[in-house]
Design a protein around this motif. Structure first.
Motif, PDB file in Angstrom:
ATOM      1  N   LEU A 182       0.826  -1.200   0.000  1.00  0.00           N
ATOM      2  CA  LEU A 182       0.000   0.000   0.000  1.00  0.00           C
ATOM      3  C   LEU A 182       0.865   1.256   0.000  1.00  0.00           C
ATOM      4  O   LEU A 182       1.833   1.362   0.753  1.00  0.00           O
ATOM      5  CB  LEU A 182      -0.920   0.026   1.224  1.00  0.00           C
ATOM      6  CG  LEU A 182      -1.927  -1.117   1.372  1.00  0.00           C
ATOM      7  CD1 LEU A 182      -2.906  -0.812   2.504  1.00  0.00           C
ATOM      8  CD2 LEU A 182      -2.665  -1.374   0.073  1.00  0.00           C
TER       9      LEU A 182
ATOM     10  N   ALA B 100      -3.321   0.651  -3.825  1.00  0.00           N
ATOM     11  CA  ALA B 100      -2.772  -0.700  -3.767  1.00  0.00           C
ATOM     12  C   ALA B 100      -1.859  -0.923  -4.967  1.00  0.00           C
ATOM     13  O   ALA B 100      -2.283  -0.765  -6.112  1.00  0.00           O
ATOM     14  CB  ALA B 100      -3.892  -1.721  -3.764  1.00  0.00           C
TER      15      ALA B 100
ATOM     16  N   PRO C 260      -3.937  -6.399  -3.028  1.00  0.00           N
ATOM     17  CA  PRO C 260      -3.927  -6.194  -1.565  1.00  0.00           C
ATOM     18  C   PRO C 260      -4.371  -7.446  -0.831  1.00  0.00           C
ATOM     19  O   PRO C 260      -5.023  -8.327  -1.400  1.00  0.00           O
ATOM     20  CB  PRO C 260      -4.930  -5.054  -1.386  1.00  0.00           C
ATOM     21  CG  PRO C 260      -5.873  -5.195  -2.539  1.00  0.00           C
ATOM     22  CD  PRO C 260      -5.042  -5.702  -3.695  1.00  0.00           C
TER      23      PRO C 260
ATOM     24  N   GLN D  59      -6.073  -5.892   4.501  1.00  0.00           N
ATOM     25  CA  GLN D  59      -5.969  -4.521   4.017  1.00  0.00           C
ATOM     26  C   GLN D  59      -7.291  -4.049   3.424  1.00  0.00           C
ATOM     27  O   GLN D  59      -7.711  -2.904   3.652  1.00  0.00           O
ATOM     28  CB  GLN D  59      -4.841  -4.422   2.987  1.00  0.00           C
ATOM     29  CG  GLN D  59      -3.456  -4.566   3.592  1.00  0.00           C
ATOM     30  CD  GLN D  59      -2.366  -4.728   2.545  1.00  0.00           C
ATOM     31  OE1 GLN D  59      -2.643  -5.051   1.382  1.00  0.00           O
ATOM     32  NE2 GLN D  59      -1.117  -4.523   2.945  1.00  0.00           N
TER      33      GLN D  59
END
Length: 591
Positions: A388, A409, A413, A417
């Motif tokens: 991220l 992202a 991800p 997350q």
């Protein structure tokens, strides 16, 4: 000098003054949030460069105290063998344990306001040490290569962008002085003076102001103290005979000799103690009052609000150009955080009416994103790979100020997350959709943003929103969406605040979604119903769909997101090249 040598030199200066400790705040003599290079005393001494903090240096120990935004940053930046990095909540206990009774503690009266000094005097009385002003800042006395102040002249802020003239703005102040039976108002806050006089400048890198002090009199005239080399003839002509400019160096003599036995209003939180001491010498009666310019400037007029909308459209174009570029370049694994920040700044520089950034860009990848006010350096600059990327950035345009955070992202991800991001998004939407009655404060709305994180036992250690100035400081005081704030300022139409819930997992990643919103009045559907207030989202930037866990969103939340994305595409696509327009169409596709 290295930090150890600086500490040694400072302690020698303390011994020379027969003192035990010296207070080093993150402030300048104008009480600005952001400071010019010559005023970065705490950063020079300790390497901690956050916007808020306090150093206490004793003959034996040293500590830097910060709020929740900087608890990780301070420990990463300072030398832990020389300084302790502690929470501001630990300050009083540390001072009581490390400053002995009868010790002399020095402070620079230009760097502390009345409220701060009063609090410190209480601490001194309780711990039985002596608090004493020093005419020479001890850090300055050892800072041999201290930078010089910049010399660019100030300039007029055009009425086409300001909306109101000095003559129109001063009416509210003259009425206040009459009501308070005051002869004068001491304005120690440069932002308020720049707003009042429609002046802007280059004295700070991120806040477009010229530093100055002012005395406003009940007849509507003013004496202003500034660096006269920066006050152009055009500025003087615009204010005619109503405002007289004096050199800053004459401030003490003028106040002590000419302001005598008057009733003078001053702001306890925005006036340096040194200025207040000048007023005391003239046997003046001091009337403490929150800066009366602030309630006037925090409610933007129609011209300023129009400027906010226009500047956010241009800023949105810059952001989308950046995000489209990032989507192609980041997966290659060659970009760094500084590369990203520099490219985004260049995108903004291409926009009409760009003046500067509104704060140092935060481009934090992976673990760096968990540091709330992170700023990449040569030592920390991370390569952007799989994970991220949190980008918090903004700009100063001649017609408005922007501040926006998006979390992107890079690659696929994780499920965790996506869960955390969606909870943050739900809080962001809850604030954006909030409808509330008049006389509601931002503190009452803060829980709307946190509720979905709380359901999972999570939270974030900063406010949900701050006030925003109009081509002024990106952080405008006394109002916002902050549950732990001591201020309970009522939200009124025309205020601009940020909406920025987040989540930070130390050592792994950070998430924040931030847009600026304007408080607006919502007309009642029926004449017999009271008016309500809500928010108009000003920021135009897509929210990363890859990070959204759709099943956590309600139908209403999905509708809001789709409507917002359609709004972003409609307003930005006419200003984009075909390649970026195609990217934006995909990024704003209905969920």
């Amino acid at each position: 000098m290295e930090s150890a040598e600086k500490l040694t030199s400072l302690r020698l200066a303390l011994k020379k003054e027969r003192a035990y400790a010296f207070l080093v705040p993150c402030s300048d003599s104008f009480q600005n949030e952001y400071r010019a290079a010559p005023d970065e005393r705490l950063a020079w001494l300790t390497k901690f460069d956050g916007s808020s903090g306090l150093g206490i240096i004793t003959l034996e120990k040293a500590a830097v105290f910060v709020d929740g935004r900087y608890t990780l940053q301070v420990k990463n930046q300072i030398d832990s063998t020389l300084f302790e990095g502690l929470s501001i909540d630990q300050r009083d206990a540390w001072a009581a344990a490390n400053i002995p009774a009868n010790a002399v503690v020095l402070y620079d009266p230009w760097l502390f306001n009345f409220t701060e000094l009063k609090t410190w005097q209480t601490r001194a009385n309780e711990a039985h040490f002596e608090l004493k002003p020093t005419p020479v800042n001890l850090v300055d006395s050892i800072w041999s290569d201290r930078p010089k102040a910049q010399t660019k002249p100030a300039f007029l802020h055009d009425i086409k962008q300001a909306g109101l003239s000095f003559i129109q703005k001063r009416d509210g102040l003259t009425s206040l002085l009459k009501q308070k039976k005051a002869d004068a108002l001491l304005i120690g806050n440069s932002e308020s003076l720049n707003w009042l006089l429609n002046i802007r400048g280059f004295d700070l890198e991120f806040t477009p102001i010229a530093n100055m002090y002012g005395l406003f009199y009940k007849n509507g005239t003013m004496d202003v103290f500034a660096d006269l080399s920066k006050i152009t003839q055009q500025i003087k002509d615009s204010l005619v005979s109503d405002v007289t400019f004096h050199d800053l160096t004459t401030c003490e003599a003028f106040v002590t000799n000419k302001i005598v036995k008057k009733n003078v209003i001053f702001d306890t939180a925005k006036t340096p103690v040194a200025l207040i001491s000048f007023l005391h010498q003239g046997n003046n009666t001091l009337i403490p009052l929150t800066d009366p310019c602030l309630p006037l400037r925090m409610i933007k007029n129609a011209v300023e609000l129009r400027g906010f909308r226009h500047s956010h459209r241009r800023d949105g174009v810059a952001l989308v150009n950046f995000l489209a570029w990032l989507s192609e370049e980041a997966p290659k694994g060659q970009l760094t955080e500084i590369d990203a920040a520099n490219y985004l700044e260049n995108c903004r520089k291409e926009q009409k009416s760009f003046h500067s950034l509104s704060f140092p860009t935060i481009a934090g990848f992976a673990a760096n994103g968990a540091i709330v006010h992170y700023r990449a350096t040569a030592e920390t600059n991370a390569r952007i790979e799989h994970g991220l990327l949190l980008v918090d950035s903004g700009a100063q345009y001649l017609d408005g100020t922007t501040d926006v955070t998006r979390t992107i992202a890079i690659g696929k991800p994780t499920a965790e997350q996506c869960d955390r991001f969606t909870r943050v998004l739900k809080g962001h939407i809850a604030v954006a959709q909030a409808i509330f009655p008049p006389n509601t404060s931002g503190t009452q709305l803060d829980t709307l943003a946190r509720q979905f994180l709380w359901q999972a036992g999570l939270d974030y250690n900063h406010g949900t929103g701050h006030g925003v100035g109009s081509f002024l400081n990106v952080h405008e005081g006394l109002y916002g969406i902050i549950s732990k704030s001591i201020y309970r300022t009522i939200l009124e139409p025309g205020m601009v605040v940020s909406n920025e819930p987040g989540y930070y997992k130390t050592g792994e990643y950070g998430i924040r979604i931030e847009s600026l919103v304007a408080v607006v009045e919502i007309s009642p559907a029926n004449a017999d119903k009271a008016a309500k207030l809500g928010f108009e989202t000003l920021t135009l930037a897509p929210i990363d769909r890859k990070l959204i866990k759709k099943k956590l969103l309600t139908h209403d939340e999905i509708d809001w997101l789709n409507s917002y994305h359609a709004h972003v595409y409609t307003h930005l696509s006419p200003y984009l090249n075909e390649h970026v327009k195609v990217w934006l169409a995909e990024a704003t596709k209905a969920l």
